[in-house]
Design a protein around this motif. Structure first.
Motif, PDB file in Angstrom:
ATOM      1  N   UNK A 112     -35.487  26.096 -39.936  1.00  0.00           N
ATOM      2  CA  UNK A 112     -35.709  25.097 -38.887  1.00  0.00           C
ATOM      3  C   UNK A 112     -35.447  23.694 -39.427  1.00  0.00           C
ATOM      4  N   UNK A 113     -35.873  23.459 -40.633  1.00  0.00           N
ATOM      5  CA  UNK A 113     -35.495  22.202 -41.287  1.00  0.00           C
ATOM      6  C   UNK A 113     -34.771  22.517 -42.594  1.00  0.00           C
ATOM      7  N   UNK A 114     -34.054  21.531 -43.091  1.00  0.00           N
ATOM      8  CA  UNK A 114     -33.394  21.693 -44.382  1.00  0.00           C
ATOM      9  C   UNK A 114     -34.460  21.691 -45.473  1.00  0.00           C
ATOM     10  N   UNK A 115     -34.251  22.490 -46.492  1.00  0.00           N
ATOM     11  CA  UNK A 115     -35.218  22.480 -47.594  1.00  0.00           C
ATOM     12  C   UNK A 115     -35.175  21.147 -48.341  1.00  0.00           C
ATOM     13  N   UNK A 116     -36.306  20.750 -48.861  1.00  0.00           N
ATOM     14  CA  UNK A 116     -36.394  19.475 -49.577  1.00  0.00           C
ATOM     15  C   UNK A 116     -37.024  19.704 -50.947  1.00  0.00           C
ATOM     16  N   UNK A 117     -36.677  18.866 -51.900  1.00  0.00           N
ATOM     17  CA  UNK A 117     -37.337  18.969 -53.206  1.00  0.00           C
ATOM     18  C   UNK A 117     -38.850  18.724 -53.078  1.00  0.00           C
ATOM     19  N   UNK A 118     -39.590  19.337 -53.975  1.00  0.00           N
ATOM     20  CA  UNK A 118     -41.059  19.254 -53.927  1.00  0.00           C
ATOM     21  C   UNK A 118     -41.570  17.838 -53.721  1.00  0.00           C
ATOM     22  N   UNK A 119     -41.006  16.959 -54.480  1.00  0.00           N
ATOM     23  CA  UNK A 119     -41.529  15.600 -54.511  1.00  0.00           C
ATOM     24  C   UNK A 119     -41.384  14.947 -53.140  1.00  0.00           C
ATOM     25  N   UNK A 120     -40.223  15.122 -52.551  1.00  0.00           N
ATOM     26  CA  UNK A 120     -39.998  14.536 -51.230  1.00  0.00           C
ATOM     27  C   UNK A 120     -40.913  15.187 -50.195  1.00  0.00           C
ATOM     28  N   UNK A 121     -41.045  16.482 -50.317  1.00  0.00           N
ATOM     29  CA  UNK A 121     -41.900  17.206 -49.379  1.00  0.00           C
ATOM     30  C   UNK A 121     -43.340  16.694 -49.441  1.00  0.00           C
ATOM     31  N   UNK A 122     -43.830  16.447 -50.628  1.00  0.00           N
ATOM     32  CA  UNK A 122     -45.178  15.897 -50.782  1.00  0.00           C
ATOM     33  C   UNK A 122     -45.309  14.548 -50.088  1.00  0.00           C
ATOM     34  N   UNK A 123     -44.345  13.696 -50.357  1.00  0.00           N
ATOM     35  CA  UNK A 123     -44.406  12.358 -49.766  1.00  0.00           C
ATOM     36  C   UNK A 123     -44.313  12.438 -48.247  1.00  0.00           C
ATOM     37  N   UNK A 124     -43.471  13.345 -47.765  1.00  0.00           N
ATOM     38  CA  UNK A 124     -43.347  13.516 -46.314  1.00  0.00           C
ATOM     39  C   UNK A 124     -44.650  14.039 -45.712  1.00  0.00           C
ATOM     40  N   UNK A 125     -45.261  14.982 -46.403  1.00  0.00           N
ATOM     41  CA  UNK A 125     -46.515  15.539 -45.910  1.00  0.00           C
ATOM     42  C   UNK A 125     -47.576  14.455 -45.810  1.00  0.00           C
ATOM     43  N   UNK A 126     -47.594  13.630 -46.825  1.00  0.00           N
ATOM     44  CA  UNK A 126     -48.572  12.537 -46.805  1.00  0.00           C
ATOM     45  C   UNK A 126     -48.305  11.610 -45.627  1.00  0.00           C
ATOM     46  N   UNK A 127     -47.047  11.334 -45.363  1.00  0.00           N
ATOM     47  CA  UNK A 127     -46.736  10.492 -44.211  1.00  0.00           C
ATOM     48  C   UNK A 127     -47.170  11.147 -42.907  1.00  0.00           C
ATOM     49  N   UNK A 128     -46.964  12.432 -42.815  1.00  0.00           N
ATOM     50  CA  UNK A 128     -47.419  13.140 -41.615  1.00  0.00           C
ATOM     51  C   UNK A 128     -48.937  12.972 -41.461  1.00  0.00           C
TER      52      UNK A 128
END
Lengths: 257, 257
Positions: free
Chosen positions: B161-177
DNA sequence: CTATTATTAGAGTATATACTCTAGGTAGTC
DNA sequence: GACTACCTAGAGTATATACTCTAATAATAG
């Protein structure tokens, strides 16, 4: 407007009257505002009474109430300062394209402001419920900030730093930026295990810039991608979770325009 | 009372003892918790005293203090309910791939929870400063939520559903969410011009979903882009700024799992 | 029924908080 | 010196707030 003679914001002094040119002993009224801000920031508005403020300044409550009708008035005046500061920093010059240094400056400035008046967002809802003027002004303030953020996005696109986006998306993105910025402090304060707010530093606060730049990553143009990523890297949190002692040398002002 | 969240979660009843199977008259202790929550949500914790709670229930203060040692204990127990509710909803099933309906469910549920316990985030900092248990628990709660969000991103990528992202980016994105979710309510309350919080509705609150999905747009795969954009569209705010009466028919639960 | 325990009422208290009031001082002007 | 405008001290007040204490009433067990 103002092609910013940067960092030269002297919000203080133009308090109300008296164009204080040379250092003269600070007026009581001014001292009350300063002490109130300090105490509010340190202990939270809710924990600071007018009596505390007077005691802190070693003046009488009567004296304090000679200068301010009530606590709300003190808070309101402090807000006006905050507002003026942020409005000053977010005045986007229309005469020239925006640069990455500009962006850095905006981000640094906004977080500086957030830091200096950090009590404000903490008790925001209560404060607005207690003061209609404040509610109204704050609402307009928010809208101005959102417009400024949106305008920055627009100019970033014009400058080829990010891809241009349709209005609607840009609005939603701006709002997200605003939400991240205004909530970052609260997150830091609550995510820390230790008791008080004492341990929070401006450096940590500015790691919020990392979060904000995270929002922009997907929209960066190939030309600027690396530069912005490098900028972002400078704000990366050192110890993502258990953070305490921040590594020194971090958080130095980066673009000084 | 308290429009608790849907979807077969019966957090109540397992209060402490008594496996209430059939409707029996509600215990005083339970009533205190319910009334407190209602009053807190409506007027803000700061404006609700233990005496108010007792008066609201037409019981004596002594009675209230027979059941709870102090106000903090009431708040703490309410938090435990909130925590249990969200933990329940954010339990990500590992046995199967994630779907768009799942995502909808998570978003709806989280905002439901936010709504039911909306007083909590309002005075969060003060509450944590006043209660060490709460501070500690809330911190762990935050971390669990962040981990859950991150896991959802991971599974969304696995599901294409979404493109996979490196761990670090995913963490930062999660925090933004997380920042967007937890700050959305405050934004609505403060951006409204009208005085009280009374005018805020669950429907408006769920427009926060629109903001959250905005964060994900750039990461969507071509296969799912349109579907997600359509989903997002359902939560678009009607009158972006001067919002009052929300258009009816909006904000209906979408995926019911 | 009785003894024990759980629950409740309600008056009361110590402390805090925002704010007032009176009286007096200070600074500058004529 | 006297008048005036500004400033300050400090005691005091009305109200609120979280919480306590005692005594009485239900509920339950034996």
């Amino acid at each position: 407007m103002a092609d910013r003679a940067i960092h030269a914001y002297e919000g203080r002094s133009a308090g109300a009257h008296s164009t204080t040119r040379i250092a003269e002993p600070m007026k009581t009224r001014e001292k009350i505002l300063l002490s109130s801000l300090d105490l509010f920031n340190e202990r939270g508005e809710r924990n600071v009474t007018t009596n505390h403020i007077a005691a802190h300044l070693a003046i009488s409550p009567g004296n304090l109430y000679y200068h301010f009708r009530n606590k709300s008035d003190i808070i309101y005046e402090i807000f006006l300062e905050y507002e003026k500061l942020v409005d000053f920093y977010l005045d986007i010059p229309e005469s020239r394209p925006i640069t990455l240094d500009d962006l850095t400056f905006y981000l640094e400035s906004v977080f500086d402001g957030l830091w200096s008046y950090r009590f404000f967002h903490r008790d925001l809802e209560y404060l607005l419920d207690s003061d209609q003027r404040l509610r109204q002004d704050y609402r307009e303030f928010t809208n101005r900030c959102l417009a400024a953020i949106s305008r920055i996005f627009e100019k970033l696109a014009e400058a080829g730093i990010i891809e241009p986006q349709p209005d609607e998306l840009r609005s939603a993105m701006s709002l997200n930026v605003w939400l991240v910025i205004t909530n970052w402090m609260a997150f830091l304060k609550t995510a820390h295990a230790s008791e008080a707010s004492a341990s929070l530093t401006l450096t940590e606060l500015k790691q919020g810039i990392y979060q904000v730049l995270t929002l922009e990553i997907p929209y960066l143009t190939a030309d600027y991608r690396e530069q912005v990523m490098a900028l972002r890297e400078k704000y990366r949190p050192r110890l993502p979770d258990s953070a305490d002692a921040p590594v020194s040398g971090q958080g130095e002002p980066i673009g000084n325009h």
